[in-house]
Design a protein around this motif. Structure first.
Motif, short mmCIF file in Angstrom:
data_model
loop_
_atom_site.label_atom_id
_atom_site.label_comp_id
_atom_site.label_asym_id
_atom_site.label_seq_id
_atom_site.Cartn_x
_atom_site.Cartn_y
_atom_site.Cartn_z
N ALA A 1 0.81 -1.22 0.00
CA ALA A 1 0.00 0.00 0.00
C ALA A 1 0.84 1.27 0.00
N GLU A 2 1.97 1.30 0.72
CA GLU A 2 2.78 2.50 0.81
C GLU A 2 4.23 2.18 0.51
N ASN A 3 4.87 3.09 -0.17
CA ASN A 3 6.29 2.94 -0.48
C ASN A 3 7.09 3.45 0.71
N PRO A 4 7.81 2.60 1.44
CA PRO A 4 8.53 3.04 2.63
C PRO A 4 9.67 3.99 2.31
N THR A 5 10.09 4.07 1.05
CA THR A 5 11.16 4.98 0.70
C THR A 5 10.62 6.25 0.05
N GLY A 6 9.31 6.52 0.18
CA GLY A 6 8.70 7.70 -0.42
C GLY A 6 8.99 8.96 0.36
N THR A 7 8.40 10.05 -0.10
CA THR A 7 8.51 11.32 0.60
C THR A 7 7.13 11.80 0.99
N SER A 8 7.08 12.68 1.98
CA SER A 8 5.82 13.27 2.41
C SER A 8 6.03 14.74 2.72
N SER A 9 4.97 15.50 2.56
CA SER A 9 5.01 16.92 2.89
C SER A 9 4.92 17.09 4.41
N VAL A 10 5.82 17.88 4.96
CA VAL A 10 5.86 18.19 6.38
C VAL A 10 5.81 19.71 6.50
N THR A 11 5.03 20.22 7.43
CA THR A 11 4.96 21.65 7.67
C THR A 11 5.68 21.97 8.96
N VAL A 12 6.70 22.82 8.87
CA VAL A 12 7.45 23.26 10.05
C VAL A 12 6.97 24.66 10.40
N VAL A 13 6.48 24.82 11.62
CA VAL A 13 6.00 26.12 12.10
C VAL A 13 6.93 26.58 13.22
N VAL A 14 7.56 27.73 13.02
CA VAL A 14 8.46 28.28 14.03
C VAL A 14 7.83 29.56 14.56
N SER A 15 7.58 29.59 15.88
CA SER A 15 6.93 30.75 16.48
C SER A 15 7.85 31.42 17.49
N ALA A 16 7.42 32.58 17.99
CA ALA A 16 8.13 33.39 18.97
C ALA A 16 9.48 33.86 18.43
N LEU A 17 9.50 34.26 17.14
CA LEU A 17 10.74 34.78 16.57
C LEU A 17 11.17 36.02 17.34
N ALA A 18 12.45 36.16 17.56
CA ALA A 18 12.98 37.31 18.30
C ALA A 18 12.89 38.59 17.48
N SER A 19 12.95 38.44 16.16
CA SER A 19 12.90 39.60 15.27
C SER A 19 12.05 39.25 14.05
N PRO A 20 11.20 40.18 13.63
CA PRO A 20 10.41 39.92 12.42
C PRO A 20 11.20 40.19 11.13
N GLN A 21 12.46 40.66 11.25
CA GLN A 21 13.27 40.94 10.08
C GLN A 21 14.48 40.02 9.92
N SER A 22 15.03 39.50 10.99
CA SER A 22 16.27 38.71 10.92
C SER A 22 16.02 37.32 10.33
N VAL A 23 16.96 36.87 9.54
CA VAL A 23 16.89 35.59 8.84
C VAL A 23 16.79 34.43 9.83
N VAL A 24 15.95 33.45 9.49
CA VAL A 24 15.81 32.21 10.26
C VAL A 24 16.41 31.08 9.43
N LYS A 25 17.28 30.29 10.05
CA LYS A 25 17.92 29.16 9.36
C LYS A 25 17.45 27.86 9.98
N LEU A 26 16.99 26.95 9.14
CA LEU A 26 16.52 25.65 9.58
C LEU A 26 17.44 24.58 9.01
N TYR A 27 18.02 23.77 9.88
CA TYR A 27 18.94 22.71 9.50
C TYR A 27 18.24 21.37 9.71
#
Length: 149
Positions: free
Chosen positions: A23-49
């Motif tokens: 039914a499912e391909n175990p090596t497939g990909t899926s869409s994930v939504t990352v939500v980052v809140s409480a940013l210290a600045s609304p202008q400074s760049v955010v880096k996600l690793y």
């Protein structure tokens, strides 16, 4: 005897041909939504690793890929990414002075905002991959992270 063996092989082939598809391909990909809140600045760049190997977690250049996001005047960002199925962890930094590095004090503690998936809050040492990991196995996964100031 040869006829019986041939009949078993033929019957087995017939059974394999009618086996239901996985039914499912175990090596497939899926869409994930990352939500980052409480940013210290609304202008400074955010880096996600994004990390998918526990022995490379938080090592220089050990991440699978990196995303750089401008908050665009907001205190929260929402980033959809396609990830291969498996275990993942995310480390996040916000570059407040735009010098393209995570600034640290003289003992190595970050002086700029940072966060990890599962909202792990390290005390005396960086977190372990197992503390921060989440599993991608299908669509609809949301990873919510609160930035630490």
């Amino acid at each position: 005897m040869k006829i019986l063996t041939l009949a078993c092989v033929m019957g087995g082939c017939s059974l394999l041909a009618t086996a239901p598809a996985v039914a499912e391909n175990p090596t497939g990909t899926s869409s994930v939504t990352v939500v980052v809140s409480a940013l210290a600045s609304p202008q400074s760049v955010v880096k996600l690793y994004f990390y998918n190997l526990r022995d490379k977690f938080l090592k220089p250049q050990g991440y699978a890929f990196k995303k750089v996001v401008q908050p665009g005047g907001q205190r929260q960002i929402t980033l959809p990414v396609d990830l291969p199925h498996g275990e993942w962890a995310v480390a996040i930094t916000q570059d407040m002075n735009n010098n393209d590095k995570l600034d640290k004090n003289f003992v190595g503690i970050p002086t700029e905002p940072f966060a990890f998936s599962n909202n792990v809050r390290p005390t005396l040492a960086p977190p372990d991959f197992n503390e921060c990991k989440f599993v991608v196995a299908g669509p609809g996964k949301v990873v919510s992270i609160v930035l630490t100031k």
